[in-house]
Scaffold this motif. Structure first.
Motif, mmCIF file in Angstrom:
data_model
loop_
_atom_site.group_PDB
_atom_site.id
_atom_site.type_symbol
_atom_site.label_atom_id
_atom_site.label_comp_id
_atom_site.label_asym_id
_atom_site.label_seq_id
_atom_site.Cartn_x
_atom_site.Cartn_y
_atom_site.Cartn_z
ATOM 1 N N SER A 134 3.014 -14.028 33.849
ATOM 2 C CA SER A 134 4.125 -13.979 34.493
ATOM 3 C C SER A 134 5.247 -15.083 34.016
ATOM 4 O O SER A 134 6.511 -14.767 33.560
ATOM 5 C CB SER A 134 4.238 -14.305 35.992
ATOM 6 O OG SER A 134 5.450 -14.312 36.782
ATOM 7 N N THR A 166 5.944 -13.823 30.484
ATOM 8 C CA THR A 166 7.015 -12.734 30.477
ATOM 9 C C THR A 166 8.441 -13.362 30.650
ATOM 10 O O THR A 166 9.218 -12.764 30.045
ATOM 11 C CB THR A 166 6.596 -11.789 31.551
ATOM 12 O OG1 THR A 166 5.356 -11.016 31.340
ATOM 13 C CG2 THR A 166 7.500 -10.458 31.550
ATOM 14 N N ASN A 167 8.681 -14.085 31.502
ATOM 15 C CA ASN A 167 9.956 -14.781 31.765
ATOM 16 C C ASN A 167 10.469 -15.461 30.713
ATOM 17 O O ASN A 167 11.669 -15.083 30.336
ATOM 18 C CB ASN A 167 9.900 -15.593 33.024
ATOM 19 C CG ASN A 167 9.947 -15.113 34.440
ATOM 20 O OD1 ASN A 167 10.487 -13.968 34.815
ATOM 21 N ND2 ASN A 167 9.168 -15.406 35.366
ATOM 22 N N LYS A 195 11.279 -12.638 27.685
ATOM 23 C CA LYS A 195 12.473 -11.808 28.253
ATOM 24 C C LYS A 195 14.068 -12.740 28.089
ATOM 25 O O LYS A 195 14.840 -12.270 27.275
ATOM 26 C CB LYS A 195 12.369 -11.315 29.329
ATOM 27 C CG LYS A 195 11.476 -10.162 29.411
ATOM 28 C CD LYS A 195 11.293 -9.448 30.855
ATOM 29 C CE LYS A 195 10.462 -8.411 30.947
ATOM 30 N NZ LYS A 195 10.251 -7.404 32.116
ATOM 31 N N TRP A 207 16.970 -12.575 25.006
ATOM 32 C CA TRP A 207 18.401 -12.395 25.489
ATOM 33 C C TRP A 207 19.310 -13.333 24.772
ATOM 34 O O TRP A 207 20.540 -13.198 24.431
ATOM 35 C CB TRP A 207 18.752 -11.857 26.854
ATOM 36 C CG TRP A 207 18.056 -10.718 27.380
ATOM 37 C CD1 TRP A 207 17.116 -10.431 28.163
ATOM 38 C CD2 TRP A 207 18.698 -9.427 26.987
ATOM 39 N NE1 TRP A 207 17.021 -8.995 28.269
ATOM 40 C CE2 TRP A 207 17.649 -8.359 27.590
ATOM 41 C CE3 TRP A 207 19.657 -9.044 26.033
ATOM 42 C CZ2 TRP A 207 18.102 -7.188 27.496
ATOM 43 C CZ3 TRP A 207 19.998 -7.681 26.006
ATOM 44 C CH2 TRP A 207 19.312 -6.534 26.466
ATOM 45 N N TRP A 251 6.247 -5.479 31.494
ATOM 46 C CA TRP A 251 7.429 -4.869 31.066
ATOM 47 C C TRP A 251 8.355 -4.616 32.128
ATOM 48 O O TRP A 251 9.375 -4.413 32.028
ATOM 49 C CB TRP A 251 7.131 -3.435 30.212
ATOM 50 C CG TRP A 251 6.164 -3.649 29.029
ATOM 51 C CD1 TRP A 251 4.925 -3.463 28.781
ATOM 52 C CD2 TRP A 251 6.724 -3.994 27.727
ATOM 53 N NE1 TRP A 251 4.579 -3.806 27.519
ATOM 54 C CE2 TRP A 251 5.911 -4.144 26.766
ATOM 55 C CE3 TRP A 251 8.092 -3.969 27.243
ATOM 56 C CZ2 TRP A 251 6.040 -4.369 25.388
ATOM 57 C CZ3 TRP A 251 8.346 -4.377 25.882
ATOM 58 C CH2 TRP A 251 7.244 -4.739 24.946
ATOM 59 N N LYS A 252 7.666 -4.394 33.482
ATOM 60 C CA LYS A 252 8.149 -3.955 34.613
ATOM 61 C C LYS A 252 8.556 -5.508 35.433
ATOM 62 O O LYS A 252 9.602 -5.071 36.206
ATOM 63 C CB LYS A 252 7.520 -3.186 35.468
ATOM 64 C CG LYS A 252 6.945 -1.787 35.025
ATOM 65 C CD LYS A 252 6.205 -1.024 35.755
ATOM 66 C CE LYS A 252 5.717 0.594 35.169
ATOM 67 N NZ LYS A 252 4.962 1.138 36.185
ATOM 68 N N GLN A 253 8.293 -6.429 35.074
ATOM 69 C CA GLN A 253 8.548 -7.662 35.848
ATOM 70 C C GLN A 253 10.156 -8.038 35.762
ATOM 71 O O GLN A 253 10.659 -8.111 34.760
ATOM 72 C CB GLN A 253 7.631 -8.753 35.496
ATOM 73 C CG GLN A 253 7.984 -10.049 36.059
ATOM 74 C CD GLN A 253 7.213 -11.063 35.546
ATOM 75 O OE1 GLN A 253 5.947 -10.877 35.441
ATOM 76 N NE2 GLN A 253 7.658 -12.382 35.260
ATOM 77 N N LYS A 254 10.777 -7.962 36.675
ATOM 78 C CA LYS A 254 12.258 -8.678 36.560
ATOM 79 C C LYS A 254 12.303 -10.120 36.224
ATOM 80 O O LYS A 254 11.656 -10.940 36.796
ATOM 81 C CB LYS A 254 12.892 -8.361 37.997
ATOM 82 C CG LYS A 254 14.298 -8.686 38.076
ATOM 83 C CD LYS A 254 14.968 -8.371 39.189
ATOM 84 C CE LYS A 254 16.455 -8.627 39.202
ATOM 85 N NZ LYS A 254 17.070 -8.485 40.391
ATOM 86 N N MET A 255 13.052 -10.475 35.167
ATOM 87 C CA MET A 255 13.179 -11.716 34.723
ATOM 88 C C MET A 255 13.659 -12.634 36.056
ATOM 89 O O MET A 255 14.560 -12.519 36.383
ATOM 90 C CB MET A 255 14.163 -11.860 33.638
ATOM 91 C CG MET A 255 14.243 -13.156 32.870
ATOM 92 S SD MET A 255 15.222 -13.258 31.318
ATOM 93 C CE MET A 255 16.897 -12.791 32.171
ATOM 94 N N ASP A 256 13.050 -13.840 35.937
ATOM 95 C CA ASP A 256 13.189 -14.898 36.839
ATOM 96 C C ASP A 256 14.101 -15.776 36.128
ATOM 97 O O ASP A 256 13.832 -16.829 35.377
ATOM 98 C CB ASP A 256 12.208 -15.571 37.606
ATOM 99 C CG ASP A 256 12.109 -16.623 38.592
ATOM 100 O OD1 ASP A 256 13.462 -17.142 38.564
ATOM 101 O OD2 ASP A 256 11.396 -16.921 39.065
ATOM 102 N N LYS A 257 15.387 -15.563 36.421
ATOM 103 C CA LYS A 257 16.461 -16.368 35.857
ATOM 104 C C LYS A 257 16.382 -17.934 35.797
ATOM 105 O O LYS A 257 16.735 -18.851 35.052
ATOM 106 C CB LYS A 257 17.972 -16.023 36.012
ATOM 107 C CG LYS A 257 18.166 -14.384 35.539
ATOM 108 C CD LYS A 257 19.623 -14.121 35.933
ATOM 109 C CE LYS A 257 19.744 -12.689 35.421
ATOM 110 N NZ LYS A 257 21.352 -12.260 35.697
#
Length: 507
Positions: free
Chosen positions: A79, A82-83, A86, A90, A211-217
């Motif tokens: 996890s 992934t964060n 991503k 950006w 790919w589906k995990q929402k990024m934890d800003k």
């Protein structure tokens, strides 16, 4: 042999391959473009985006490993990966587009001298633009290379960087006639994409990231709060090189490329031995911090400083004595002339001090990072940039182009002194008597080696031989003389390096 030792050995081998492939890249550029204005413009224009590239590549490894281990212990490693992937994509993508957009203005502001060349501004602008465009993928590659290091797949991480170098070499050779100097930045951009595809292929798309995990800003912000001072500190060397290239661009055609060829050549032993020594001392420092054992930590730093000097002292002196045939063998072909060899040799000689001092500083830096005192390194690093600007201005006025190479050595010496004395105070001192005694032995052995090489060169007709044979003979004799002299002086460092089992030696 343990898995860690095997991984460390593979790391060393792959790093040597990376550095020599990088050297081949410089040899190819020298042969195709020599010390032309095209080479000058390319080397100068790529330093700004390249500073950001190294900021991402090297800084990411230092920051991502402890961060990943922390989340992995909580069962959130994938996890977290992934964060950060991503978030980095950006951030790097935004910087990439901003950098590419302002490149024309940046080039005209920083390098107005390029306007006097027919295609100077065009080459500089497109070089900067193409390197900036590569940043988005460089950022993602950097995270995964940090991930592979965390999984102790060191050699694969280095190999993925080698692909970028090989792509640059391939484009330069294959498309020289059609693309000219533009083949280099295009090859680099293609190489970053190929390196990314390799990682995607090896990990498989479903294990590459969620790919589906929402990024934890918030998690990304916390990571970058740790990452940016570490990355900035590590990028100090590239920032100082950028300053050198800025001054070099104002000193006439051939200066910037000549300085670059010299720097890349003398940087090889620094890069190779730096990895070797870091591999040796890091477990000692990590164990010392874990056990809160200050004595072991001090002994680790002392060993690192002694081992580094053990390898670097004879290498620096040997290269100084043999510099001209080394430069001639490495570069003198195609567009690189005998005149270019003479000037590059002079530049390289003045650069040699930086090899020794920045290598020693690399050991000291490990101490700061182990103690979580990276912010102190950042402050000292930024101070070194200010000192470098001042010394570049003074020495280039006084000595010309050679002053820029000498400035790098002087700044390296000041940087090393400040970082060592700071760490010395933090730890309440090291055994200066032990370090000093070992350094005296190494200096005596190096002096004996140098005296023998000078005598052979002066009284025997070896210099008339082909450069390959001449260098092979001189290196073999020099290495043999050095280790015999170390044996006679009873060097503790040499005994420890050769001892099986790695048992401690009392100091």
């Amino acid at each position: 042999m343990s898995k860690l030792k095997i991984a460390s050995l593979l790391l060393l081998v792959s790093t040597v391959f990376l550095k020599f492939s990088s050297m081949i890249r410089e040899m190819v550029i020298a042969g195709l473009f020599g010390k032309s204005y095209e080479a000058d413009v390319y080397f100068v224009a790529m330093t700004i985006p390249n500073a950001l590239v190294l900021f991402l590549l090297t800084g990411m490894k230092e920051a991502f490993l402890p961060s990943y281990y922390k989340f992995e212990r909580e069962g959130k490693g994938f996890s977290h990966l992934t964060n950060i992937v991503k978030g980095t994509f950006w951030i790097a993508l935004i910087v990439s587009f901003i950098g590419a957009a302002i490149s024309p203005l940046l080039v005209r502001f920083l390098y107005p001298e390029f306007a006097k060349y027919e295609h100077g501004m065009e080459i500089a602008t497109w070089t900067a633009v193409l390197y900036f465009f590569s940043l988005a993928l460089v950022g993602v590659n950097a995270v995964y290379e940090g991930y592979f290091d965390a999984r102790k797949k060191f050699s694969f991480s280095v190999f993925s960087q080698t692909i970028v170098v090989l792509s640059t070499i391939g484009f330069a050779i294959l498309f020289h006639d059609s693309l000219g100097i533009y083949g280099l930045p295009i090859g680099y951009l293609v190489g970053t994409f190929l390196s990314f595809l390799l990682k995607l292929f090896v990990m498989k798309p479903n294990r590459f990231l969620n790919w589906k995990q929402k990024m934890d800003k918030q998690e990304v912000r916390q990571f970058y709060a740790i990452f940016w001072p570490v990355g900035l500190t590590i990028a100090v060397g590239q920032i100082n090189l950028m300053v050198n290239m800025l001054f070099a661009s104002r000193l006439g055609e051939g200066v910037a490329s000549g300085l670059n060829y010299a720097f890349r050549l003398v940087n090889i032993p620094q890069a190779i031995f730096g990895v070797t020594i870091a591999t040796i001392i890091f477990p000692i420092l990590a164990q010392a911090k874990s056990d809160q054992n200050d004595a072991l930590f001090k002994r680790g730093i002392e060993k690192g400083l002694n081992y580094m000097f053990l390898f670097l002292a004879p290498t620096v002196i040997g290269m100084l004595l043999l510099m001209e045939p080394i430069v001639r063998l490495a570069y003198e072909r195609g567009a690189f002339t005998a005149e270019a060899t003479a000037q590059t040799t002079l530049f390289a000689a003045f650069y040699m001090g930086s090899v020794l001092f920045y290598s020693i500083q690399a050991v000291i830096a490990k101490g700061f990072y182990t103690l979580d005192k990276g912010h102190l390194m950042m402050r000292i690093g930024l101070l070194s940039v200010v000192i470098n600007i001042i010394s570049n201005w003074i020495l280039s006025k006084w000595m010309g182009p050679e002053g820029l190479a000498l400035s790098a050595s002087l700044v390296g010496m000041i940087y090393s002194i400040i970082t060592f004395t700071t760490l010395y105070k933090l730890m309440g001192g090291f055994s200066l008597r032990h370090i000093g005694s070992e350094y005296v032995k190494i200096i005596l052995a190096t002096s004996a080696m140098a005296a023998l090489l000078i005598a052979i060169d002066r009284y025997l007709p070896v210099a008339e031989l082909h450069d390959v044979i001449y260098l092979a003979i001189m290196v073999a004799i020099g290495a043999g003389a050095y280790f015999v002299a170390l044996f006679l002086t009873r060097s503790t460092s040499m005994k420890e390096m050769l001892r099986r089992g790695g048992k401690e030696t009392s100091s």
